[in-house]
Design an enzyme around this catalytic site. Structure first.
Site, PDB file in Angstrom:
ATOM      1  N   CYS A   1       0.805  -1.220   0.000  1.00 57.32           N
ATOM      2  CA  CYS A   1       0.000   0.000   0.000  1.00 57.32           C
ATOM      3  C   CYS A   1       0.842   1.276   0.000  1.00 57.32           C
ATOM      4  O   CYS A   1       0.283   2.366  -0.031  1.00 57.32           O
ATOM      5  CB  CYS A   1      -0.951  -0.005   1.194  1.00 57.32           C
ATOM      6  SG  CYS A   1      -1.950  -1.495   1.233  1.00 57.32           S
TER       7      CYS A   1
ATOM      8  N   HIS B   1      -2.506   8.109   6.054  1.00 62.96           N
ATOM      9  CA  HIS B   1      -2.761   6.801   5.453  1.00 62.96           C
ATOM     10  C   HIS B   1      -4.207   6.408   5.784  1.00 62.96           C
ATOM     11  O   HIS B   1      -4.934   5.937   4.927  1.00 62.96           O
ATOM     12  CB  HIS B   1      -1.764   5.784   5.995  1.00 62.96           C
ATOM     13  CG  HIS B   1      -1.818   4.439   5.323  1.00 62.96           C
ATOM     14  ND1 HIS B   1      -1.734   4.285   3.954  1.00 62.96           N
ATOM     15  CD2 HIS B   1      -1.942   3.194   5.834  1.00 62.96           C
ATOM     16  CE1 HIS B   1      -1.804   3.002   3.654  1.00 62.96           C
ATOM     17  NE2 HIS B   1      -1.944   2.315   4.774  1.00 62.96           N
TER      18      HIS B   1
ATOM     19  N   GLU C   1      -0.836   5.453  13.652  1.00 64.16           N
ATOM     20  CA  GLU C   1      -0.512   6.635  12.860  1.00 64.16           C
ATOM     21  C   GLU C   1      -0.706   7.921  13.666  1.00 64.16           C
ATOM     22  O   GLU C   1       0.142   8.822  13.620  1.00 64.16           O
ATOM     23  CB  GLU C   1      -1.391   6.663  11.600  1.00 64.16           C
ATOM     24  CG  GLU C   1      -0.985   7.725  10.581  1.00 64.16           C
ATOM     25  CD  GLU C   1      -1.737   7.613   9.271  1.00 64.16           C
ATOM     26  OE1 GLU C   1      -2.710   6.826   9.193  1.00 64.16           O
ATOM     27  OE2 GLU C   1      -1.363   8.311   8.320  1.00 64.16           O
TER      28      GLU C   1
ATOM     29  N   PHE D   1       1.774  -3.359   3.892  1.00 57.09           N
ATOM     30  CA  PHE D   1       1.938  -4.660   4.555  1.00 57.09           C
ATOM     31  C   PHE D   1       3.417  -4.997   4.604  1.00 57.09           C
ATOM     32  O   PHE D   1       4.134  -4.857   3.626  1.00 57.09           O
ATOM     33  CB  PHE D   1       1.212  -5.746   3.760  1.00 57.09           C
ATOM     34  CG  PHE D   1      -0.166  -6.048   4.258  1.00 57.09           C
ATOM     35  CD1 PHE D   1      -0.901  -7.076   3.692  1.00 57.09           C
ATOM     36  CD2 PHE D   1      -0.751  -5.318   5.271  1.00 57.09           C
ATOM     37  CE1 PHE D   1      -2.182  -7.368   4.131  1.00 57.09           C
ATOM     38  CE2 PHE D   1      -2.032  -5.591   5.716  1.00 57.09           C
ATOM     39  CZ  PHE D   1      -2.741  -6.630   5.137  1.00 57.09           C
TER      40      PHE D   1
END
Lengths: 380, 409
Positions: free
Chosen positions: B166, B299, B310, B396
């Site tokens: 990602c 994100h 985050e 990932f």
């Protein structure tokens, strides 16, 4: 950029070399550089009767090479990569389990390394249904998985990247790693590639004419070859880092360049341009080369002519597709194999040719999809 | 040698909010959520599923440039090619002109043309190896996505395909930045593309990380990811090169920071220390002070772990300033487009700097109090004075990228 230095990243020119301090490899012809070199020099081939399209590493047991948690969940490609990296890190005497981890990164060249897991996972979803499919497989089905798992195994925390540029991927990966090291993103970087073809991939490649049914029957080696399994890892470092650790480099990467061929007819032109760019990047001429090594799918007279033009006036040796008869088509891994063998040759070059032993080798590769890459090496 | 400065001169999109830049921006600012029940959820292996799908018009399909010998394009290739063409035209370039000779491309993807694997799985029980034809090898090669774009535009420089889950879009943009900053190229296309796939839907469902309705980044009731399909491509250009030809400049790509959690193959490290290192490196290498940052594109996937880690990381880096910096996630409107996500978000940041406005976080009813005091820009976008934006992404395996965008010089 060092850990204590703030401010803008300076962009050193490509002439600043990055040194190679460790090598690890696993191939059907041996798991050390000396074993592989010896096998190649004696004309051995990895293809065996009964395995017409594939040359496999016999009796591979990952546990013999590396004790890594979760290894058995990983596919064979990932296990090979982990084992090659372990050997390279040991060769470089680099321990990344401690604080070095944040200053060490990984770049993996892998186009099909995830494919068997992806196929297996999706097939299970269709055949068995969602509830009866192993959830641990999905993350391992992503194209980034082999690289991510390898970086995880060795606590490589600076970065973990995967390039999928086919046969040009390994040289592109070395170029990317060098740029990241030159700009201070890490002090060391492992560049790794591993290839272990799945049955589906072999079938597809055979149908596409990428590999042949009977590589053993090909008298001249040419373009008739099968797939070969292999894994190679190099440890790259900034020269100051290697010096601080008291490690003597095996060689150095001076520059790297990539080009793209828009149609098959211009592939050798673009490959030649990539080679010229790499030479210009280090302000060298072909006369300073001792070796030009090219591995390219479907290479033939066109490649030879283009590269001989590049070497006009040079006494450098040209090797073209030398690995194919011995090891087969190793896709992404081919570029790293070429690199370590070229380094080995540079280190062993004690010729008395005019001007003394040459110190540089140019390694290049082109994929059937148009990616072309060239790498300039210097003797350590 | 100082690095050469890199600017964004073209943006191209294929998203559920549209492919035309102004239409896309208006939709973002209105907080319009494009996550709906999928027309055919069976294609992602579920009885019912939500997602942000793109409806391509016949005109759009017909506009895709095709090189000789390309063969049929899959869905991912179509989306990527459309976005690339749009970006190239937006920058004022034409295909196969002189500029293309040294121009290159770095494209990111998570799974590429995954549907062909799905087709194989469907046919396997009856046909097994007979289901594999001569095109399977090439179609399984994700580099083909990049090659199709490069051939259509006549690019002759470096062309690479990066797979960093990602973070693929941001990673591609970062490598393209390096190629220009170091002098290897003057013009690069960069970005990412991905489609809706059975693998990700089923995988996230099995991990209990797939939202049962729409994703709610930063919300107390968030229950996971919603997926979308899409592509985002940017034209990056050396500043003086852009100025000489009178190019419109959206923003400056000042640099980036990267890190790897090396913690777990899927789960992010919960303190967000990987995000922290990426942000700190980004700020340090671009000489950006904490006070300079005026917006963070998060994100923001809407999973419990990501949003917590985050926000924790943002708080660690920015300290007392945290509550003063708007943070939003456009995945709340477009879904998580995997390899395309961070590239689309970079385009959103470039447009934000251009318009001096911030896109919102949609579907946010009640921010999770565990995050502390944050401005998540709930509901609708708003005008703001912006000088510097950060675009965060995580993949990932734990690879984190933080891009730094600044107002056009």
């Amino acid at each position: 950029m060092s850990r204590t230095q703030a401010g803008a990243v300076s962009m050193p020119a490509q002439t600043v070399p990055i040194v190679i301090t460790g090598v690890g490899l696993l191939t059907p012809l041996g798991d050390t550089l000396s074993a592989l070199s010896g096998a190649l020099q004696s004309g051995q081939t990895a293809f065996r009767d009964g395995q017409p399209r594939e040359a496999r590493i016999e009796d591979f047991d990952a546990a013999r090479y590396a004790a890594v948690r979760g290894m058995r969940v990983y596919n064979r490609t990932t296990q090979l990569a982990i084992c090659a990296v372990k050997r390279a890190l040991d060769d470089a005497r680099l321990d990344t389990s401690a604080e070095l981890g944040e200053r060490a990164g990984l770049v993996m060249a892998s186009t099909f390394g995830h494919l068997d897991t992806l196929i297996s996972y999706d097939r299970s979803l269709v055949s068995n249904g969602l509830a009866r499919t192993n959830p641990a497989l999905m993350p391992l089905a992503l194209s980034s998985a082999p690289g991510a798992a390898t970086a995880l195994a060795f606590h490589l925390k600076a970065f973990s990247l995967t390039l999928s540029d086919g046969s040009a991927g390994a040289l592109d990966a070395l170029g990317l790693a060098c740029r990241l090291l030159r700009t201070g993103r890490a002090d060391s970087c492992v560049v790794v590639s591993a290839f272990s073809p799945s049955t589906e991939l072999s079938q597809a490649a055979f149908r596409a004419g990428i590999i042949t049914a009977s590589p053993l029957a090909s008298a001249d080696g040419g373009n008739d070859t099968g797939f070969g399994e292999a894994a190679v890892a190099l440890v790259l470092e900034r020269p100051a880092s290697a010096e601080a650790r008291g490690v003597e480099p095996l060689g150095a990467i001076c520059s790297q360049s990539s080009r793209f061929a828009n149609d098959p007819g211009e592939r050798w032109l673009r490959l030649g341009q990539a080679c010229e760019d790499a030479l210009q990047g280090s302000q060298l001429g072909a006369g300073e080369l001792s070796l030009l090594s090219c591995e390219a799918q479907l290479a033939g007279q066109g490649a030879r002519q283009a590269l001989e033009r590049l070497l006009e006036g040079s006494s450098a040796a040209l090797t073209l597709g030398a690995l194919l008869p011995a090891l087969g088509e190793t896709l992404d891994t081919g570029g790293l194999l070429q690199t370590v063998l070229a380094l080995d040759q540079l280190r062993g070059d004690r010729s008395e040719a005019a001007g003394g032993p040459r110190k540089h080798a140019l390694v290049c590769a082109a994929s059937h999809t148009g990616a072309c890459s060239a790498l300039l090496l210097a003797r350590g | 040698m100082s690095p050469r400065r890199v600017v964004i001169t073209g943006c191209g999109l294929s998203t559920a909010a549209g492919g035309e830049l102004q239409q896309f921006w208006r939709s973002l600012m209105a907080g319009t959520c494009h996550i709906h029940p999928l027309r055919t959820p069976s294609q992602v292996g579920l009885e019912s599923a939500m997602g942000a799908e793109i409806e391509l018009t016949e005109q759009e399909l017909g506009s895709v440039e095709v090189g000789s010998g390309d063969g049929e394009r899959g869905r991912c290739a179509l989306l990527a090619s459309l976005a690339a063409q749009r970006a190239w035209q937006d920058a004022g370039f034409r295909a196969n002109e002189e500029e293309c000779e040294r121009a290159g491309l770095v494209l990111g993807t998570t799974l590429g043309e995954e549907r062909q694997i799905g087709d194989l799985s469907q046919r396997w029980p009856a046909q097994e190896f007979s289901a594999i034809d001569e095109s399977f090898f090439e179609r399984s090669d994700n580099f083909r996505l990049a090659a199709l774009i490069a051939r259509a535009l006549g690019l002759g420089g470096a062309v690479m395909l990066n797979a960093t889950a990602c973070s693929s879009g941001n990673a591609a943009t970062a490598w393209a930045y390096d190629l220009i900053a170091s002098g290897s190229s003057d013009v690069m296309l960069a970005g990412g593309a991905d489609t809706l796939t059975r693998v990700t839907y089923c995988g996230f469902s099995r991990m209990s990380a797939l939202s049962k309705s729409v994703c709610r980044p930063f919300d107390r009731q968030r229950d996971g990811v919603s997926f979308g399909e899409g592509a985002g491509l940017l034209v990056l250009e050396e500043l003086e090169h852009a100025r000489r030809r009178g190019a419109r400049i959206y923003a400056e790509l000042a640099g980036y920071g990267i890190s790897n959690d090396a913690y777990h193959i899927t789960a992010p490290e919960q303190s967000g220390e990987g995000f922290v290192r990426a942000m700190q490196q980004a700020l340090a290498t671009t000489s950006t002070a904490l006070d300079d940052v005026s917006y963070i594109s998060a994100h923001g996937t809407g999973t419990s772990y990501n949003d917590l880690g985050e926000t924790s990381a943002i708080r660690t880096v920015f300290g007392a300033r945290t509550s003063q910096i708007p943070v939003s996630s456009i995945k709340s409107m477009l879904g998580h487009t995997n390899g395309a996500a961070s590239a689309i978000e970079t385009i959103a940041c470039a447009l934000a700097l251009n318009h001096q406005a911030i896109p919102p976080t949609a579907n946010l009813n009640e921010p999770d109090p565990a995050f502390g005091s944050f401005d998540f820009v709930p509901g609708e976008g708003r005008a703001a004075r912006l000088t510097t934006c950060l675009n965060l992404s995580a993949g990932f395996g734990g690879f984190n990228v933080c891009l730094v965008l600044k107002q056009a010089p």
